[in-house]
Motif scaffolding. Structure first.
Motif: not given
Length: 78
Positions: A64, A66-67, A69
């Motif tokens: 994902e 957000q993982e 970022t």
């Protein structure tokens, strides 16, 4: 750059990354993205750089946003 390190990166790109391994894997990828070794009149390392690019692509597909970022700036600056 060892084949074992890139193999481990590949395994992680398949969403099998152990908790806490992200920083280590990104360190290996950063080294691989700029790997170049002079041998006589030519240099080798294109295959290592290509493998590192593949791992970056595979990470983008497997995780994902957000993982990933925290690592985007370091990787994209290479």
């Amino acid at each position: 750059m060892s084949v074992e390190k890139l193999t481990h990166c590949h395994d992680c790109s398949q969403a099998h990354m152990s908790v806490g391994m992200e920083a280590y894997i990104v360190t290996v990828i950063l080294k691989a993205l700029t790997y170049d070794e002079k041998r006589g009149a030519c240099s080798v390392g294109a295959n290592v750089r290509d493998a590192a690019c593949y791992v970056c692509w595979a990470f983008a597909r497997a995780y994902e946003p957000q993982e990933l970022t925290p690592f985007v700036t370091a990787i994209s600056s290479r």
